[in-house]
Design an enzyme around this catalytic site. Structure first.
Site, PDB file in Angstrom:
ATOM      1  N   TYR A 228     -58.750  85.517 -49.650  1.00 38.86           N
ATOM      2  CA  TYR A 228     -57.558  86.088 -50.277  1.00 38.86           C
ATOM      3  C   TYR A 228     -56.281  85.518 -49.645  1.00 38.86           C
ATOM      4  O   TYR A 228     -55.312  85.220 -50.341  1.00 38.86           O
ATOM      5  CB  TYR A 228     -57.579  87.608 -50.150  1.00 38.86           C
ATOM      6  CG  TYR A 228     -56.308  88.271 -50.604  1.00 38.86           C
ATOM      7  CD1 TYR A 228     -55.988  88.374 -51.961  1.00 38.86           C
ATOM      8  CD2 TYR A 228     -55.404  88.795 -49.679  1.00 38.86           C
ATOM      9  CE1 TYR A 228     -54.807  88.974 -52.377  1.00 38.86           C
ATOM     10  CE2 TYR A 228     -54.226  89.394 -50.096  1.00 38.86           C
ATOM     11  CZ  TYR A 228     -53.927  89.481 -51.437  1.00 38.86           C
ATOM     12  OH  TYR A 228     -52.765  90.069 -51.845  1.00 38.86           O
TER      13      TYR A 228
ATOM     14  N   GLU B   5     -55.503  94.912 -36.884  1.00 32.28           N
ATOM     15  CA  GLU B   5     -55.655  93.456 -37.000  1.00 32.28           C
ATOM     16  C   GLU B   5     -55.871  93.046 -38.450  1.00 32.28           C
ATOM     17  O   GLU B   5     -55.274  92.087 -38.920  1.00 32.28           O
ATOM     18  CB  GLU B   5     -56.819  92.972 -36.136  1.00 32.28           C
ATOM     19  CG  GLU B   5     -57.085  91.498 -36.196  1.00 32.28           C
ATOM     20  CD  GLU B   5     -55.961  90.648 -35.616  1.00 32.28           C
ATOM     21  OE1 GLU B   5     -55.849  89.478 -36.026  1.00 32.28           O
ATOM     22  OE2 GLU B   5     -55.213  91.118 -34.757  1.00 32.28           O
TER      23      GLU B   5
ATOM     24  N   TYR C  86     -58.430  95.292 -45.470  1.00 31.62           N
ATOM     25  CA  TYR C  86     -58.798  94.603 -46.704  1.00 31.62           C
ATOM     26  C   TYR C  86     -59.578  95.555 -47.597  1.00 31.62           C
ATOM     27  O   TYR C  86     -60.465  96.282 -47.128  1.00 31.62           O
ATOM     28  CB  TYR C  86     -59.659  93.372 -46.399  1.00 31.62           C
ATOM     29  CG  TYR C  86     -60.083  92.619 -47.630  1.00 31.62           C
ATOM     30  CD1 TYR C  86     -59.191  91.824 -48.328  1.00 31.62           C
ATOM     31  CD2 TYR C  86     -61.389  92.722 -48.104  1.00 31.62           C
ATOM     32  CE1 TYR C  86     -59.577  91.133 -49.470  1.00 31.62           C
ATOM     33  CE2 TYR C  86     -61.788  92.035 -49.241  1.00 31.62           C
ATOM     34  CZ  TYR C  86     -60.880  91.248 -49.916  1.00 31.62           C
ATOM     35  OH  TYR C  86     -61.261  90.574 -51.050  1.00 31.62           O
TER      36      TYR C  86
ATOM     37  N   GLY D 193     -56.986 104.069 -54.011  1.00 31.34           N
ATOM     38  CA  GLY D 193     -56.631 104.889 -52.862  1.00 31.34           C
ATOM     39  C   GLY D 193     -57.349 104.544 -51.573  1.00 31.34           C
ATOM     40  O   GLY D 193     -57.113 105.184 -50.550  1.00 31.34           O
TER      41      GLY D 193
ATOM     42  N   ASN E  92     -46.952  88.084 -49.074  1.00 31.07           N
ATOM     43  CA  ASN E  92     -47.805  89.121 -49.658  1.00 31.07           C
ATOM     44  C   ASN E  92     -46.960  90.323 -50.121  1.00 31.07           C
ATOM     45  O   ASN E  92     -47.031  91.410 -49.562  1.00 31.07           O
ATOM     46  CB  ASN E  92     -48.863  89.539 -48.632  1.00 31.07           C
ATOM     47  CG  ASN E  92     -49.981  90.326 -49.266  1.00 31.07           C
ATOM     48  OD1 ASN E  92     -49.858  90.831 -50.378  1.00 31.07           O
ATOM     49  ND2 ASN E  92     -51.080  90.443 -48.545  1.00 31.07           N
TER      50      ASN E  92
ATOM     51  N   TYR F 262     -47.087  99.007 -48.112  1.00 33.72           N
ATOM     52  CA  TYR F 262     -46.840  99.521 -46.760  1.00 33.72           C
ATOM     53  C   TYR F 262     -45.517 100.282 -46.697  1.00 33.72           C
ATOM     54  O   TYR F 262     -45.429 101.341 -46.084  1.00 33.72           O
ATOM     55  CB  TYR F 262     -46.842  98.395 -45.736  1.00 33.72           C
ATOM     56  CG  TYR F 262     -48.154  97.645 -45.631  1.00 33.72           C
ATOM     57  CD1 TYR F 262     -49.382  98.285 -45.796  1.00 33.72           C
ATOM     58  CD2 TYR F 262     -48.176  96.283 -45.368  1.00 33.72           C
ATOM     59  CE1 TYR F 262     -50.577  97.601 -45.701  1.00 33.72           C
ATOM     60  CE2 TYR F 262     -49.364  95.587 -45.263  1.00 33.72           C
ATOM     61  CZ  TYR F 262     -50.564  96.245 -45.427  1.00 33.72           C
ATOM     62  OH  TYR F 262     -51.742  95.561 -45.322  1.00 33.72           O
TER      63      TYR F 262
END
Length: 158
Positions: free
Chosen positions: A26, A84, A87, A96, A125, A132
């Site tokens: 990705y 770290e 995904y 969710g 991204n 976030y």
């Protein structure tokens, strides 16, 4: 559909390894993946674990993960959690699971008396950055990540 987040167990190692490879695909960084599965397992599940993993499942099927470890804030005088990798497989996005993983990490940080939860995100991204921020995370624009690896690490360590 039943969604759960749970701590990883040694039997999850093949799933964790595949999710790491999926994440690298990705991020267009598959060429950077060099881990040995047995060594990864030793560092996550061995006698002195260096990292922990949470597994996100839907109907019992692993669809995502969060790999994290403790760091320490000298200014706060308390530990923190550094995420770290986070995904979620494409077919499970928007359900969710990503939010559930981050909420569980935040709960762990609170339970463990941590001052903060931190992670890095690639600047391109935009969907992740927006996600976030929607959860209350803020960008630390004044900080840059420094790295020493490979031959430079070997030389510095001499």
């Amino acid at each position: 559909m039943t969604s759960t987040v749970r701590p990883a167990v040694p039997a999850d190692l093949p799933l964790i390894a595949q999710l790491i490879r999926d994440l690298a695909d990705y991020e267009k960084l598959s060429h950077e993946v060099r881990f040995d599965e047995a060594t990864l397992g030793e560092h996550v599940f061995g006698p002195r674990p260096m990292a922990e993993v949470l597994i996100a499942e839907q109907d019992g099927q692993g669809q995502g993960f969060a790999l994290f470890f403790h760091n320490f804030s000298t200014f706060e005088g308390k530990p923190g959690i550094y995420l770290e990798d986070l995904y979620v497989r494409p077919q499970a996005r928007g359900t969710g699971l990503g939010k559930a993983l981050l909420q569980r990490l935040a709960a762990l940080a609170v339970e463990r008396g941590c001052a903060r939860l931190e992670w890095s995100v690639l600047d391109w991204n935009a969907p992740s950055i927006a996600f976030y921020r929607s959860l209350g995370a803020r960008m630390m624009d004044e900080w840059r990540i420094m790295r020493v690896d490979g031959a430079a690490l070997q030389q510095m360590g001499q």
